[in-house]
Design an enzyme around this catalytic site. Structure first.
Site, PDB file in Angstrom:
ATOM      1  N   GLU A 147       0.834  -1.224   0.000  1.00 45.36           N
ATOM      2  CA  GLU A 147       0.000   0.000   0.000  1.00 45.36           C
ATOM      3  C   GLU A 147       0.864   1.267   0.000  1.00 45.36           C
ATOM      4  O   GLU A 147       0.524   2.275   0.638  1.00 45.36           O
ATOM      5  CB  GLU A 147      -1.028  -0.045   1.132  1.00 45.36           C
TER       6      GLU A 147
HETATM    7  N1  CAA Z   1      -4.507  11.064  -3.034  1.00 44.99           N
HETATM    8  C1  CAA Z   1      -5.313  11.583  -3.973  1.00 44.99           C
HETATM    9  N2  CAA Z   1      -4.904  11.816  -5.238  1.00 44.99           N
HETATM   10  C2  CAA Z   1      -3.632  11.508  -5.534  1.00 44.99           C
HETATM   11  C3  CAA Z   1      -2.734  10.964  -4.594  1.00 44.99           C
HETATM   12  C4  CAA Z   1      -3.220  10.735  -3.292  1.00 44.99           C
HETATM   13  N3  CAA Z   1      -2.451  10.181  -2.344  1.00 44.99           N
HETATM   14  N4  CAA Z   1      -1.539  10.743  -5.185  1.00 44.99           N
HETATM   15  C5  CAA Z   1      -1.660  11.160  -6.458  1.00 44.99           C
HETATM   16  N5  CAA Z   1      -2.924  11.614  -6.659  1.00 44.99           N
HETATM   17  C6  CAA Z   1      -3.486  12.157  -7.913  1.00 44.99           C
HETATM   18  C7  CAA Z   1      -2.776  13.454  -8.285  1.00 44.99           C
HETATM   19  O1  CAA Z   1      -3.384  14.567  -7.682  1.00 44.99           O
HETATM   20  C8  CAA Z   1      -2.956  13.461  -9.797  1.00 44.99           C
HETATM   21  O2  CAA Z   1      -4.295  13.856 -10.077  1.00 44.99           O
HETATM   22  P1  CAA Z   1      -4.689  14.806 -11.312  1.00 44.99           P
HETATM   23  O3  CAA Z   1      -4.710  13.923 -12.499  1.00 44.99           O
HETATM   24  O4  CAA Z   1      -6.036  15.306 -10.952  1.00 44.99           O
HETATM   25  O5  CAA Z   1      -3.645  15.872 -11.379  1.00 44.99           O
HETATM   26  C9  CAA Z   1      -2.844  11.991 -10.163  1.00 44.99           C
HETATM   27  O6  CAA Z   1      -3.183  11.267  -8.977  1.00 44.99           O
HETATM   28  C10 CAA Z   1      -1.448  11.591 -10.620  1.00 44.99           C
HETATM   29  O7  CAA Z   1      -0.586  11.871  -9.552  1.00 44.99           O
HETATM   30  P2  CAA Z   1       0.974  12.118  -9.717  1.00 44.99           P
HETATM   31  O8  CAA Z   1       1.244  12.973 -10.913  1.00 44.99           O
HETATM   32  O9  CAA Z   1       1.478  12.581  -8.408  1.00 44.99           O
HETATM   33  O10 CAA Z   1       1.476  10.633 -10.045  1.00 44.99           O
HETATM   34  P3  CAA Z   1       2.906  10.000  -9.992  1.00 44.99           P
HETATM   35  O11 CAA Z   1       3.065   9.136 -11.191  1.00 44.99           O
HETATM   36  O12 CAA Z   1       3.950  11.057  -9.747  1.00 44.99           O
HETATM   37  O13 CAA Z   1       2.838   8.961  -8.747  1.00 44.99           O
HETATM   38  C11 CAA Z   1       2.747   8.179  -6.476  1.00 44.99           C
HETATM   39  C12 CAA Z   1       2.454   9.292  -7.504  1.00 44.99           C
HETATM   40  C13 CAA Z   1       2.440   8.842  -5.146  1.00 44.99           C
HETATM   41  C14 CAA Z   1       4.185   7.701  -6.477  1.00 44.99           C
HETATM   42  C15 CAA Z   1       1.799   6.990  -6.772  1.00 44.99           C
HETATM   43  O14 CAA Z   1       2.136   6.340  -7.966  1.00 44.99           O
HETATM   44  C16 CAA Z   1       1.782   5.976  -5.649  1.00 44.99           C
HETATM   45  O15 CAA Z   1       1.131   6.185  -4.616  1.00 44.99           O
HETATM   46  N6  CAA Z   1       2.490   4.831  -5.829  1.00 44.99           N
HETATM   47  C17 CAA Z   1       2.407   3.725  -4.871  1.00 44.99           C
HETATM   48  C18 CAA Z   1       1.373   2.753  -5.297  1.00 44.99           C
HETATM   49  C19 CAA Z   1       0.885   1.889  -4.166  1.00 44.99           C
HETATM   50  O16 CAA Z   1       0.628   2.370  -3.069  1.00 44.99           O
HETATM   51  N7  CAA Z   1       0.747   0.621  -4.452  1.00 44.99           N
HETATM   52  C20 CAA Z   1       0.203  -0.286  -3.491  1.00 44.99           C
HETATM   53  C21 CAA Z   1      -0.403  -1.449  -4.200  1.00 44.99           C
HETATM   54  S1  CAA Z   1      -1.915  -1.965  -3.513  1.00 44.99           S
HETATM   55  C22 CAA Z   1      -1.528  -3.000  -2.245  1.00 44.99           C
HETATM   56  O17 CAA Z   1      -0.426  -3.082  -1.769  1.00 44.99           O
HETATM   57  C23 CAA Z   1      -2.713  -3.690  -1.727  1.00 44.99           C
HETATM   58  C24 CAA Z   1      -2.506  -4.968  -1.064  1.00 44.99           C
HETATM   59  O18 CAA Z   1      -2.679  -6.001  -1.656  1.00 44.99           O
HETATM   60  C25 CAA Z   1      -2.208  -4.985   0.386  1.00 44.99           C
END
Ligand code: CAA
Length: 384
Positions: free
Chosen positions: A368
């Site tokens: 996550e």
């Molecule tokens: N909350 C709300 N919106 C968000 C956000 C957040 N935390 N993070 C990004 N966004 C939105 C941005 O505002 C943007 O929106 P708009 O299109 O309206 O502008 C859009 O998402 C794209 O955001 P970024 O340009 O910031 O995207 P990025 O490519 O730079 O990546 C990141 C951002 C934070 C690294 C994201 O990719 C991320 O969180 N990566 C981690 C993924 C993750 O948590 N994976 C877990 C897998 S699920 C799991 O583990 C479940 C399980 O089985 C236990």
């Protein structure tokens, strides 16, 4: 902010504690050893209303707040993190997203059963399919495609490390519909496991949370009806991120529980184990370790509850959830490593539980959103 729990919240905490001790503790070592999914435990959690804790009762949920969810997650994770992750994914990543952004039809068809954790008396839970072989932290780099075919989408691709992957009946899966649009070219779809073209890959042989059910999921020309897309076209990535914000509170609470469970075992052990003529609790080196554990755990607990409180009060909890997760997971890793150290040779063998807790703690720094991703979320907010 009032730091006082309601009677209902305390009741939930006690119910979770009782459940963990009576239902999860027996067999927890064996399930870890054999990688056995805690089906019986999850079915009973469903009976308690813990699989859809925050869902409105009109959709089959328990209608509780996020603070209660944190309290329950901590208590169950103190004893069995494999069971609690299954609960966390269903609550935060599946039910929450469907309730917040699903259509009324989607809620009636899927949420009403997912929130109860059962359908027709059988286990009925969900999974969240974002990660891929080449898209982990960099989640926008989705390779799974969903081709618009008019009345349906055609899905192809592979999802990795999916919690509940083998047991879930319903998947919320992210896929690329228009690569030229970047994150706005991603959609989320509700997919049923038994649809043609869906297959479940081998179960992962993991370091920790070995009772939980982690698989890859493969899509080969899966026909997904248009009405199974969640939200407007292109909303899928933001949906995933918003959903993960709440998921991070769940995993932070899991990490908190792993830490506090290990700490409780250290208190007990240090009162019994003797070295150099006295119980080890009388040695300052142990006292200081326990003091540091208690302090870090309390700080993690306050961060988890703070994020939950913000969510319950409709405030933006993106940063507080990331802070809770990074701090609680690093606390869990540190506390459990020290717990093994305090237990010495006993800590290194399975019967004393803390070695399992140390292995379980590690994943809370990874899934996550890794600790590095949480720091990205926090620093982007500070610097924007
Ligand atoms: N909350 C709300 N919106 C968000 C956000 C957040 N935390 N993070 C990004 N966004 C939105 C941005 O505002 C943007 O929106 P708009 O299109 O309206 O502008 C859009 O998402 C794209 O955001 P970024 O340009 O910031 O995207 P990025 O490519 O730079 O990546 C990141 C951002 C934070 C690294 C994201 O990719 C991320 O969180 N990566 C981690 C993924 C993750 O948590 N994976 C877990 C897998 S699920 C799991 O583990 C479940 C399980 O089985 C236990």
């Amino acid at each position: 902010m009032e730091l006082q729990f309601t009677e209902e919240q305390l009741m939930i905490k006690q119910a979770a504690r009782d459940f963990a001790v009576t239902e999860c503790l027996p067999g927890v070592i064996e399930r870890d050893e054999l990688q056995k999914f805690p089906r019986e435990q999850v079915m009973k959690l469903a009976d308690l209303g813990f699989m859809g804790m925050m869902v409105d009762p009109k959709y089959g949920g328990a209608g509780l707040d996020t603070v209660s969810y944190v309290l329950a997650m901590e208590e169950i994770s103190k004893i069995d993190a494999s069971t609690s992750v299954c609960m966390s994914v269903n609550n935060s990543l599946v039910c929450w997203g469907l309730e917040a952004y699903g259509t009324e039809e989607q809620k009636q068809k899927y949420l009403t059963h997912l929130a109860q954790g059962k359908k027709d008396g059988e286990l009925y839970i969900g999974a969240f399919l974002l990660s891929e072989p080449e898209a982990g932290s960099d989640a926008t780099s989705q390779r799974t495609t969903a081709e618009d075919k008019g009345d349906h989408y055609l899905l192809n691709g592979t999802k990795n490390w999916i919690t509940n992957g083998g047991t879930a009946s319903v998947y919320l899966a992210m896929a690329q519909t228009d690569v030229s649009k970047g994150s706005r070219g991603i959609n989320t779809f509700i997919i049923e496991k038994n649809w043609p073209g869906v297959s479940v890959g081998a179960k992962e042989n993991k370091l920790g949370i070995r009772g939980s059910d982690t698989h890859s999921i493969l899509f080969n020309d899966v026909k997904v009806p248009k009405e199974n897309r969640i939200g407007e076209d292109g909303f899928g990535f933001v949906f995933a991120m918003k959903t993960l914000n709440g998921g991070r509170i769940g995993i932070a609470s899991q990490a908190l529980g792993i830490a506090s469970g290990a700490y409780e075992r250290c208190i007990e052990y240090s009162k019994q184990r003797k070295a150099f003529g006295k119980e080890i609790m009388h040695h300052q080196i142990i006292q200081f370790k326990l003091a540091d554990m208690a302090t870090r755990i309390e700080a993690a607990r306050l961060l988890c509850l703070g994020a939950a409180w913000e969510k319950d009060n409709n405030l933006d909890y993106t940063v507080s959830a990331a802070q809770a997760k990074v701090f609680a997971s690093e606390t869990a890793m540190w506390v459990t490593t020290e717990a093994v150290q305090i237990h010495g040779g006993y800590g290194y063998v399975k019967e004393y539980h803390v070695e399992r807790m140390m292995r379980d703690a590690k994943i809370t720094q990874i899934y996550e959103g890794t600790s590095e991703v949480q720091r990205m979320v926090i620093s982007r907010s500070i610097l924007k």
